[in-house]
Design an enzyme around this catalytic site. Structure first.
Site, short mmCIF file in Angstrom:
data_model
loop_
_atom_site.label_atom_id
_atom_site.label_comp_id
_atom_site.label_asym_id
_atom_site.label_seq_id
_atom_site.Cartn_x
_atom_site.Cartn_y
_atom_site.Cartn_z
N ASP A 173 0.82 -1.21 0.00
CA ASP A 173 0.00 0.00 0.00
C ASP A 173 0.85 1.27 0.00
O ASP A 173 2.07 1.22 0.20
CB ASP A 173 -0.96 -0.01 1.20
CG ASP A 173 -0.28 -0.42 2.51
OD1 ASP A 173 0.96 -0.37 2.58
OD2 ASP A 173 -0.99 -0.79 3.44
N GLU A 182 -9.70 -1.45 5.59
CA GLU A 182 -10.34 -1.11 6.85
C GLU A 182 -11.64 -1.87 7.04
O GLU A 182 -12.18 -2.44 6.09
CB GLU A 182 -10.63 0.40 6.86
CG GLU A 182 -9.39 1.27 6.72
CD GLU A 182 -8.53 1.32 7.98
OE1 GLU A 182 -8.58 0.38 8.80
OE2 GLU A 182 -7.80 2.31 8.14
N HIS A 218 -7.28 -4.68 10.26
CA HIS A 218 -7.06 -4.52 8.82
C HIS A 218 -5.75 -5.14 8.35
O HIS A 218 -4.78 -5.21 9.09
CB HIS A 218 -7.17 -3.04 8.39
CG HIS A 218 -6.03 -2.16 8.78
ND1 HIS A 218 -6.19 -1.04 9.57
CD2 HIS A 218 -4.71 -2.19 8.46
CE1 HIS A 218 -5.03 -0.44 9.72
NE2 HIS A 218 -4.11 -1.12 9.06
N ASP A 270 -7.59 -2.42 14.23
CA ASP A 270 -8.98 -2.71 13.86
C ASP A 270 -9.08 -3.95 12.96
O ASP A 270 -10.08 -4.18 12.30
CB ASP A 270 -9.63 -1.49 13.18
CG ASP A 270 -8.88 -1.05 11.92
OD1 ASP A 270 -7.92 -1.76 11.51
OD2 ASP A 270 -9.24 -0.01 11.34
#
Ligand code: GLP
Length: 245
Positions: free
Chosen positions: A67, A143, A138, A136
């Site tokens: 990413d 997400e 991810h 979270d």
């Protein structure tokens, strides 16, 4: 999923680097998917040491990074491109033409994402994908709520991710709000996956993705279905697991 629990972060790094090393030794032109963040840094240090000791040749390896922040140029100190050179690429004999990372400055995002996918396919697919995990749950920047069949795309970062990643920036407001990330499905298609998690602040996400339901709310949970995933945890990250591993 195979779960390995190591006493310390140092032991986790050694084990992770050993797996990467053996994969490159078995296939010198390995297609390696790499991640950024604090977690893989120790593994990268180990790989640099192994390379310096003359035991690991990266000259034929291809790297595809997961990413990149939207709007950060390659020479921005907080860009993931910069991170990769600073923490790994400058110290190993990778052929720079074989290093790929999403372009945070691309003018045509959709086209870029499609071409990134095509490049991976052309290279024969990712042989070994290294992953960290967000608090979270991810993977990449996928997400909560990202469809599990998603491919490389532009995503909006969650507030908790912006807060967590603000430690690398001067001010929280400087953290980009968007990023380009490999999709969940793209990650899932890697032949082998190695996910690393360290520290108590990851314990919740770790317990959820390993022992909870497979759900887009925890994108790492898709790995429960992957045929060849190794998860390496330190004891702190494994604290909330109920099962015996
Ligand atoms: C970012 C990256 C992820 C990484 C996560 C956790 O959001 N896009 O690839 O896994 O941070 O980072 P850290 O290892 O610093 O906790």
């Amino acid at each position: 999923m195979k779960i390995l629990i190591k006493k310390t972060y140092e032991e986790l790094n050694k084990e992770a680097a050993k797996i990467v090393k053996e994969a490159i030794q078995a296939k010198p032109n390995l297609v390696l998917g790499l991640a950024t963040g604090g977690t893989p840094l120790g593994c990268y240090q180990e790989l640099i040491q192994i390379h310096k000791a003359g035991k690991l040749d990266f000259s034929k390896v291809a790297i595809f990074n997961l990413d990149e922040y939207l709007g950060l140029s390659t020479d921005h100190p907080q860009s993931y491109n910069y991170f990769m050179y600073e923490n790994l690429l400058d110290y190993i004999n990778i052929n720079r033409e074989n290093f790929h990372i999403p372009d945070g400055m691309t003018k045509n995002i959709e086209k870029f994402c499609q071409e990134y996918e095509e490049k991976i396919q052309k290279a024969g697919g990712i042989d070994l994908q290294l992953l960290g995990i967000g608090r979270d749950g991810h993977v990449g920047f996928n997400e909560p709520g990202t469809p599990l069949d998603s491919r490389t795309q532009l995503v909006k970062l969650a507030e908790s991710t912006i807060k967590d990643n603000s430690r690398f920036f001067e001010r929280k407001e400087d953290v980009p709000r968007f990023a380009i990330t490999l999709g969940v499905q793209t990650i899932f298609e890697a032949k082998k996956i190695l996910l690393l998690a360290s520290g108590e602040n990851k314990a919740d996400a770790v317990a959820k993705f390993i022992e909870g339901p497979i759900t887009p709310q925890i994108t790492a949970s898709i790995l429960q279905k992957h045929p060849d995933t190794i998860v390496i945890l330190d004891e702190a990250a494994a604290l909330k697991l109920k099962g015996k591993y």
